[in-house]
Structure formats: C-alpha cells, structure tokens
Motif scaffolding. Structure first.
Motif, PDB file in Angstrom:
ATOM      1  N   GLU A 238       7.685  -7.143   5.795  1.00 11.27           N
ATOM      2  CA  GLU A 238       7.472  -7.411   4.367  1.00 11.27           C
ATOM      3  C   GLU A 238       8.015  -6.272   3.507  1.00 11.27           C
ATOM      4  N   LEU A 239       7.913  -5.041   3.986  1.00 19.08           N
ATOM      5  CA  LEU A 239       8.488  -3.923   3.243  1.00 19.08           C
ATOM      6  C   LEU A 239      10.017  -3.972   3.281  1.00 19.08           C
ATOM      7  N   ALA A 240      10.546  -4.352   4.433  1.00 20.89           N
ATOM      8  CA  ALA A 240      12.005  -4.485   4.529  1.00 20.89           C
ATOM      9  C   ALA A 240      12.523  -5.519   3.538  1.00 20.89           C
ATOM     10  N   ARG A 241      11.801  -6.635   3.418  1.00 22.57           N
ATOM     11  CA  ARG A 241      12.218  -7.667   2.467  1.00 22.57           C
ATOM     12  C   ARG A 241      12.068  -7.189   1.030  1.00 22.57           C
ATOM     13  N   LEU A 242      11.050  -6.378   0.770  1.00 24.30           N
ATOM     14  CA  LEU A 242      10.782  -5.921  -0.585  1.00 24.30           C
ATOM     15  C   LEU A 242      11.923  -5.050  -1.119  1.00 24.30           C
ATOM     16  N   VAL A 243      12.524  -4.231  -0.233  1.00 29.03           N
ATOM     17  CA  VAL A 243      13.582  -3.317  -0.685  1.00 29.03           C
ATOM     18  C   VAL A 243      14.962  -3.793  -0.268  1.00 29.03           C
ATOM     19  N   ALA A 244      15.052  -4.998   0.249  1.00 27.01           N
ATOM     20  CA  ALA A 244      16.305  -5.467   0.848  1.00 27.01           C
ATOM     21  C   ALA A 244      17.473  -5.476  -0.127  1.00 27.01           C
ATOM     22  N   ALA A 249      18.978   0.924   0.347  1.00 21.84           N
ATOM     23  CA  ALA A 249      18.397   0.284   1.530  1.00 21.84           C
ATOM     24  C   ALA A 249      19.475  -0.468   2.295  1.00 21.84           C
ATOM     25  N   ARG A 250      20.333  -1.184   1.569  1.00 17.70           N
ATOM     26  CA  ARG A 250      21.433  -1.895   2.236  1.00 17.70           C
ATOM     27  C   ARG A 250      22.374  -0.914   2.931  1.00 17.70           C
ATOM     28  N   ASP A 261      12.609   2.151  10.237  1.00 16.13           N
ATOM     29  CA  ASP A 261      11.169   1.921  10.155  1.00 16.13           C
ATOM     30  C   ASP A 261      10.749   2.118   8.704  1.00 16.13           C
ATOM     31  N   TYR A 262      10.238   1.049   8.084  1.00 20.40           N
ATOM     32  CA  TYR A 262       9.779   1.122   6.697  1.00 20.40           C
ATOM     33  C   TYR A 262       8.279   1.361   6.675  1.00 20.40           C
ATOM     34  N   GLN A 263       7.860   2.268   5.791  1.00 20.55           N
ATOM     35  CA  GLN A 263       6.452   2.577   5.630  1.00 20.55           C
ATOM     36  C   GLN A 263       6.140   2.704   4.151  1.00 20.55           C
ATOM     37  N   GLN A 264       4.877   2.466   3.805  1.00 15.77           N
ATOM     38  CA  GLN A 264       4.419   2.710   2.445  1.00 15.77           C
ATOM     39  C   GLN A 264       3.356   3.782   2.479  1.00 15.77           C
ATOM     40  N   ASN A 265       3.629   4.887   1.773  1.00 19.01           N
ATOM     41  CA  ASN A 265       2.700   5.999   1.687  1.00 19.01           C
ATOM     42  C   ASN A 265       2.262   6.123   0.233  1.00 19.01           C
ATOM     43  N   GLY A 266       1.054   5.636  -0.050  1.00 21.79           N
ATOM     44  CA  GLY A 266       0.626   5.567  -1.445  1.00 21.79           C
ATOM     45  C   GLY A 266       1.457   4.526  -2.163  1.00 21.79           C
ATOM     46  N   THR A 267       2.150   4.930  -3.187  1.00 24.95           N
ATOM     47  CA  THR A 267       3.024   3.998  -3.919  1.00 24.95           C
ATOM     48  C   THR A 267       4.465   4.078  -3.455  1.00 24.95           C
ATOM     49  N   GLN A 268       4.782   5.033  -2.586  1.00 26.84           N
ATOM     50  CA  GLN A 268       6.166   5.242  -2.176  1.00 26.84           C
ATOM     51  C   GLN A 268       6.517   4.439  -0.926  1.00 26.84           C
ATOM     52  N   ILE A 269       7.713   3.875  -0.932  1.00 23.64           N
ATOM     53  CA  ILE A 269       8.233   3.159   0.238  1.00 23.64           C
ATOM     54  C   ILE A 269       9.346   4.010   0.844  1.00 23.64           C
ATOM     55  N   THR A 270       9.219   4.270   2.139  1.00 23.54           N
ATOM     56  CA  THR A 270      10.180   5.119   2.826  1.00 23.54           C
ATOM     57  C   THR A 270      10.879   4.336   3.936  1.00 23.54           C
ATOM     58  N   ALA A 271      12.039   4.828   4.309  1.00 19.11           N
ATOM     59  CA  ALA A 271      12.792   4.273   5.439  1.00 19.11           C
ATOM     60  C   ALA A 271      13.173   5.419   6.362  1.00 19.11           C
ATOM     61  N   THR A 291       6.076   1.460  -5.788  1.00 18.42           N
ATOM     62  CA  THR A 291       5.492   0.259  -6.366  1.00 18.42           C
ATOM     63  C   THR A 291       4.732   0.630  -7.639  1.00 18.42           C
ATOM     64  N   ALA A 292       4.774  -0.276  -8.612  1.00 17.00           N
ATOM     65  CA  ALA A 292       4.080  -0.072  -9.875  1.00 17.00           C
ATOM     66  C   ALA A 292       3.559  -1.414 -10.359  1.00 17.00           C
ATOM     67  N   GLU A 293       2.755  -1.397 -11.405  1.00 15.10           N
ATOM     68  CA  GLU A 293       2.173  -2.641 -11.916  1.00 15.10           C
ATOM     69  C   GLU A 293       3.248  -3.611 -12.395  1.00 15.10           C
TER      70      GLU A 293
END
Length: 342
Positions: A238-244, A249-250, A261-271, A291-293
């Motif tokens: 789901e994270l991969a799709r979010l930043v695809a 990311a591409r 490997d995609y991870q979410q740490n707090g609001t940050q998405i890392t690869a 991620t934000a509102e």
C-alpha cells in the motif's frame, strides 16, 4: 568495486601493455586512469536519490568511454611518444572499459549503456573482495620491486579474472540450491537476487520479493547441512502504491529493479534499497514524502544516516561462513537459540 581494486586493475593493465617501455610510471598512469570514471561522485545532481542513481551513469557508459579513450590516448601519445598511439589506445581503452565492466559484476548497478537501457548488476561479487584484489596488488608490488615483472603482472590479471569467472559459477550453484525451497514457499514467480555476503564468495544471500513479502536465505559452500532456513520479512504494497507516481520513487524502482522496502515512520515515507548491505544495516534509505491532512506531500529526497557498523556481527559472519554456526538471522544479526529458528 572499491577504488583500491580499480586502481590495482588499471595499474596491472598498464604494466602488462607498456611496462617494459614506460617503467614504473606505467603503474601510476594506469592507477589514475583506473579511478577516473569514479570521479563522478563529486557531482551534485540536486537530491539524494539523484546522486545515488546517477552514480556510475554517464562516466561508466561504454558509449562515452570508447570515444573518450581515443582522445585521452592521443593526448598521452603527444605528451610521451615513447610508445605508439596504438599502444596508448590499447592501454587507455582497456583500463577505461574494464572499470565499468568490473563494476557491473557487483550489486550496485552500472549504467553501461547510458543514456539508454537500465543499469547492469550481475551481483556475483561483493564490492570489496580481497581474493580478487590481492593477485593484482601482488603483480603491482613485484613490478615496483623489479620492473617490469611481466609474468607476475600477467599472472595477477589471470588469477583475478579466473576468480571473477568462479563468482559466476558459484552464483549459479547457489541459485539452483535455493530455487526449490522458494518454490515450496510459493515464491517460484518472485523476483530473485543471489549475491555473496561481504568479502567472500563462500557464503551467499538470496533475496526473493513478491508484492506481500520478502524471503531471505543465507547459505554457503561450507554448510554441514543442505537444509535451508527461510527468513520472512513483510512488505507494505500500500505504501508502494501511495508513492508510485512520485518521480523519485519511480527512479528508485528503475534503479533497484524493485528491490525496495517502503516504511512509514511517523508522517514520513521512506524507501530502502534492500540489495545493498544486509537487513538492519542497509546503507541507502531515502525520505520520499510525508503524509498530511491534505494528502501526500512529496519531498526533495534526503538520505537517512548510514547505520552504525555492528562490529560484533563480524565474528558471526565468519562463523557462519565457515559453517561453525548453521543459522544466522539477518533481521537481528544473531544466532538463534538451539532448536529455534529466525
């Protein structure tokens, strides 16, 4: 490969081609030419992902190095016409072309055909492998002691080349060993990468990735048992799709062949590039977005600090390589208790 290896390879080639005429200066010339393609590291492409994926780009392209060899050889011939232009061209061309070809055997990825085509990564040798480098250094030292030491230099080149050939054979043996176990785990269609563990070609790491999981296998030629231990790591599609759709990311997907490997740490998405290093010690992790509102906010990629070297793991790697311990859990870089698995 590392800079010492590339310099030793360049010096050995120069010594073999023109050592009798140029003397010890051939080694210095070859070493400098051998490190020339790696000077692209001084270029800042603007973001961490760009710097990561542009390295070994145009400066390692056969389309660039071939004509560049003609120009450099001409300049060296005009500067020192002790040998013919054809001999200078052989010296320069062999050094500049073998540099990216050797890099292509590692896992990082080498853009041999820049600006077209994906990076080439054969994955059969670790970026630092003493058994490849030492024969080259031995030839160079013999040359410095009593030039031109033609037979020793040639022997060093031959032994290192044969060792490089061995890495391909070893890789195929390990690949054939792990495929049945992966098939039994339902991963027969998964993307598979087989590469040596650090500094050797005795102990190997196989990484298979599917949409939902990653399996790691560590196996070697000195293992007492044929039984393989499969270590599973969850993936977050789901994270991969979010930043695809993010350009960086591409770019990472293209450069790594999807071994991320995609991870979410707090609001940050890392690869994280899972090809390089080992779990828990992967050196290349990039912040792509947060991620934000109001939705996903792309960021100019930044690279997280490289994990600290776990010196306590080095003896474990040695024990695992020699077969003294049958299992090494990559997630924790530890040996499981007797009777337990990873």
């Amino acid at each position: 490969m590392d800079s010492i290896t590339q310099a030793a390879l360049g010096a050995s080639i120069a010594g073999a081609v023109a050592g009798k005429t140029l003397g010890r200066s051939a080694l210095l010339t070859g070493a400098l030419l051998g490190t020339l393609p790696d000077l692209d590291v001084v270029i800042d492409y603007g973001t961490a992902v760009a710097n990561f994926t542009q390295h070994r780009g145009f400066s390692h392209s056969l389309f660039i190095l071939a004509p560049l060899s003609l120009l450099i050889a001409w300049g060296l011939w005009r500067w020192k016409p002790l040998i013919s232009y054809q001999r200078w061209l052989a010296l320069v061309g062999l050094i500049l072309i073998t540099h990216p070809l050797l890099d292509a055997f590692t896992t990082y990825g080498t853009q041999l055909f820049w600006p077209i085509g994906p990076p080439v990564a054969i994955n059969s040798i670790f970026i630092i492998d003493p058994l490849y480098t030492l024969p080259l250094l031995a030839g160079c030292l013999a040359f410095l002691y009593r030039p031109p030491a033609s037979r020793t230099v040639a022997a060093g080149l031959l032994v290192s080349s044969l060792y490089l050939g061995w890495t391909l054979i070893a890789q195929q043996i390990i690949t054939d060993r792990v495929r049945p176990a992966l098939a039994n785990a339902g991963m027969e269609q998964a993307a598979l990468m087989v590469q040596p563990m650090p500094f050797n070609t005795v102990l190997w790491r196989a990484t298979a990735v599917s949409a939902g999981q990653r399996i790691e296998v560590v196996t070697g030629f000195l293992d007492a048992s044929d039984e393989l231990v499969l270590e599973r790591f969850p993936r977050q599609p789901e994270l991969a799709r979010l930043v695809a759709e993010l350009p960086e990311a591409r770019r990472l997907e293209w450069f790594t062949g999807g071994f991320l490997d995609y991870q979410q740490n707090g609001t940050q998405i890392t690869a994280t590039d899972i090809r390089l290093g080992i779990p828990g010690a992967h050196p290349f992790t990039f912040i792509l977005a947060e991620t934000a509102e109001d939705g996903l906010q792309p960021l100019a990629s930044d690279r997280l600090p490289r994990p600290a070297l776990n010196r306590a793991a080095l003896p474990l790697l040695w024990d695992r390589m020699t077969g003294q311990v049958p299992v090494l859990c990559l997630a924790t870089l530890s040996v499981p208790n007797h009777g337990n698995s990873c």
